[in-house]
Design a protein around this motif. Sequence first.
Motif, PDB file in Angstrom:
ATOM      1  N   LYS A  74       0.853  -1.362   0.049  1.00  0.00           N
ATOM      2  CA  LYS A  74      -0.054   0.097  -0.080  1.00  0.00           C
ATOM      3  C   LYS A  74       0.846   1.183  -0.089  1.00  0.00           C
ATOM      4  N   ASP A  93       2.552  -7.992   1.580  1.00  0.00           N
ATOM      5  CA  ASP A  93       1.216  -7.823   2.157  1.00  0.00           C
ATOM      6  C   ASP A  93       0.387  -6.913   1.321  1.00  0.00           C
ATOM      7  N   THR A 116      -4.394  -8.430   4.445  1.00  0.00           N
ATOM      8  CA  THR A 116      -4.534  -7.777   5.532  1.00  0.00           C
ATOM      9  C   THR A 116      -5.757  -6.609   5.713  1.00  0.00           C
ATOM     10  N   ARG A 162      -5.802 -11.039  14.070  1.00  0.00           N
ATOM     11  CA  ARG A 162      -5.426  -9.690  14.584  1.00  0.00           C
ATOM     12  C   ARG A 162      -5.759  -9.298  16.053  1.00  0.00           C
ATOM     13  N   HIS A 207      -1.433 -11.675  15.035  1.00  0.00           N
ATOM     14  CA  HIS A 207      -1.034 -10.543  14.291  1.00  0.00           C
ATOM     15  C   HIS A 207      -0.987  -9.343  14.772  1.00  0.00           C
ATOM     16  N   HIS A 209      -0.618  -4.772  14.328  1.00  0.00           N
ATOM     17  CA  HIS A 209       0.048  -3.471  13.672  1.00  0.00           C
ATOM     18  C   HIS A 209      -0.412  -2.413  14.534  1.00  0.00           C
ATOM     19  N   GLY A 246       3.881  -3.425  10.655  1.00  0.00           N
ATOM     20  CA  GLY A 246       5.003  -2.448  10.015  1.00  0.00           C
ATOM     21  C   GLY A 246       5.235  -1.374  10.894  1.00  0.00           C
ATOM     22  N   GLU A 341       5.919  -6.664   8.405  1.00  0.00           N
ATOM     23  CA  GLU A 341       5.122  -6.041   7.023  1.00  0.00           C
ATOM     24  C   GLU A 341       5.687  -4.590   6.738  1.00  0.00           C
ATOM     25  N   PRO A 342       6.786  -4.278   6.575  1.00  0.00           N
ATOM     26  CA  PRO A 342       7.331  -2.851   6.499  1.00  0.00           C
ATOM     27  C   PRO A 342       6.830  -2.231   5.039  1.00  0.00           C
ATOM     28  N   GLY A 343       6.461  -1.161   5.004  1.00  0.00           N
ATOM     29  CA  GLY A 343       6.072  -0.600   3.858  1.00  0.00           C
ATOM     30  C   GLY A 343       7.365   0.613   3.561  1.00  0.00           C
ATOM     31  N   TYR A 444       4.828   6.027   0.448  1.00  0.00           N
ATOM     32  CA  TYR A 444       3.598   6.876   0.424  1.00  0.00           C
ATOM     33  C   TYR A 444       3.580   8.221  -0.071  1.00  0.00           C
TER      34      TYR A 444
HETATM   35  C1  LIG Z   1       0.114   0.123   6.913  1.00  0.00           C
HETATM   36  C2  LIG Z   1       0.461  -1.237   7.289  1.00  0.00           C
HETATM   37  C3  LIG Z   1       1.671  -1.455   7.328  1.00  0.00           C
HETATM   38  C4  LIG Z   1       2.829  -0.940   6.798  1.00  0.00           C
HETATM   39  O1  LIG Z   1       3.431   0.204   7.676  1.00  0.00           O
HETATM   40  P1  LIG Z   1       4.578   0.879   7.319  1.00  0.00           P
HETATM   41  O2  LIG Z   1       4.523   2.079   8.121  1.00  0.00           O
HETATM   42  O3  LIG Z   1       4.464   1.532   6.076  1.00  0.00           O
HETATM   43  O4  LIG Z   1       5.824  -0.103   7.579  1.00  0.00           O
HETATM   44  C5  LIG Z   1       1.807  -2.837   7.361  1.00  0.00           C
HETATM   45  N1  LIG Z   1       0.814  -3.782   8.147  1.00  0.00           N
HETATM   46  C6  LIG Z   1      -0.343  -3.366   8.228  1.00  0.00           C
HETATM   47  C7  LIG Z   1      -1.551  -4.022   8.561  1.00  0.00           C
HETATM   48  C8  LIG Z   1      -0.741  -1.797   7.792  1.00  0.00           C
HETATM   49  O5  LIG Z   1      -1.764  -1.645   8.068  1.00  0.00           O
END
Ligand SMILES: *Cc1c(COP(=O)(O)O)cnc(C)c1O
Length: 490
Positions: A74, A93, A116, A162, A207, A209, A246, A341-343, A444
């Motif tokens: 995302k 993810d 997710t 979760r 899980h 986040h 993440g 799950e790093p973005g 982002y």
């Molecule tokens: C947004 C999100 C991420 C990624 O977050 P980052 O801040 O980009 O690392 C991972 N997992 C879930 C469930 C999220 O909502």
Amino acid sequence: MEYYKGNPEGGLSPITSKWMHQLFEDQEILKALVEKYGSPINIHHLPTFAQTIASFQDVFQSYGIKHQIFYARKANKCKSLVKQAFASGIGVDTASYNELKQSIALGGNGGNVVLTAAIKTKDQIELAVRNGVAIILDNVDECMLTDSIAKELGVIAKVGIRISGFQVDGKKLYSRFGFDVEKAGDFIQTQIGAENTYSNLLVTGLHFHLDGYSTFQRASGLSASIALAKNMKDQGYPIRFIDIGGGILMNYLESEKQWQEFDLNLRTAVKNNHSNLTFNGNGLGYQLIDGELMGELKTYPYYNKVSGEKFLREILDYSDSETRKSNAQRLIEEELELRIEPGRSLLNQTGITVAKVAHRKKDSKGQWLIGLEMNMSQMMSSSTDFLLDPFVMYAKQTEPQEMIDAFFTGAYCLERDILLKRMIKLPKLPEIGDLVAFVNTAGYMMHFFETEAHLFELSTNLSFSDTPNWPTVLDFLPDEFIEKASVKFI
Ligand SMILES: *Cc1c(COP(=O)(O)O)cnc(C)c1O
């Protein structure tokens, strides 16, 4: 041809990579790309993405922890990055039907994709179940829907639950997502599994986040999750993984001193009603109320001492007072796989955004406004401003003149389409057609809020890899052609 960082004598100097400077030096290629694809363009360097993936993998390997990394796509919509993620041996993810469908089409499968999504629709779940993709369930209605789809298809769906509401420092962390950690174990035991209501669900993991960027909160959440997983395993549940989501911090800036000075200067400016630092005195979150400075900086924390791999190590090294063992030790003992799950942090140094100067003007206050062929939605995140100094490429080499103070403005017909709210000092006024580059925008900034108001085209996304010689225009591949890629995935 020459290029300068905005605010040459200070400002907020971004960390940059060699590939970026090679491009700034070779303005012919950037000019040709903007000519061909329009302005702005987003450029992604795939070897950098691959390197960052490897550096996270190295952390887990150094601890000997079973692990799986899922790139949270995302944060950037490019298919090239999904392909590179798979080529680098990590997963993806996904958070929508299209993200899921596309990831499967690009080589994803039950082993390397996770779903997710915050809102789960029937078509998402069906596609995931058919492909054996694990689904992270957030609430009872999702359990019901997933179970009924699995029953229809005559299969058992792999799911993770979760959880949220961890106790940290005597306070419960609120989240709108997930099952309460104090009730999740009971719910799973009484409702899910062969003998229970949701008999076609198989819980294989937990899980979470978390919002924000605290390693302590994440470490505490992981610690509590390991305890819950252990408890469930002891009762015969096949819990195999814990996914901590993440939110791994990223560091964008070269200097802590510049960051602190910027914050101090901004607060001082707001307090003294000086409006020359930001556009129209925007406090970026700070406000003067009844003569008092209130509020806080509402941007991403661009400078971070603990980021990336170090951030991850802090979470793994944490030991709680009860077990006196580190999270890493306990994961190994319980044979649990740790998933992340790093973005944003995986995209560190991977992308830049380049736009063309359309006009220069002086407004009624005598400020220089430099209009770029791009709009605010093409460099926007949920934070108030993108705080990195841009790079300006001047086609004509002339003696630097007097420094000018400038704001970069965008194409939307809104007063607030100011691309950077900070005033930027430049060694000279750019000419029409000169290029401006914003660095480290892959996470982002490029796509999350990009819109098509005024029917402006969405920006073109290009990816390139290292070639034996410095690449030519043809080595930069638009994302829509990535399936037939000649780009090398390493
Ligand atoms: C947004 C999100 C991420 C990624 O977050 P980052 O801040 O980009 O690392 C991972 N997992 C879930 C469930 C999220 O909502």
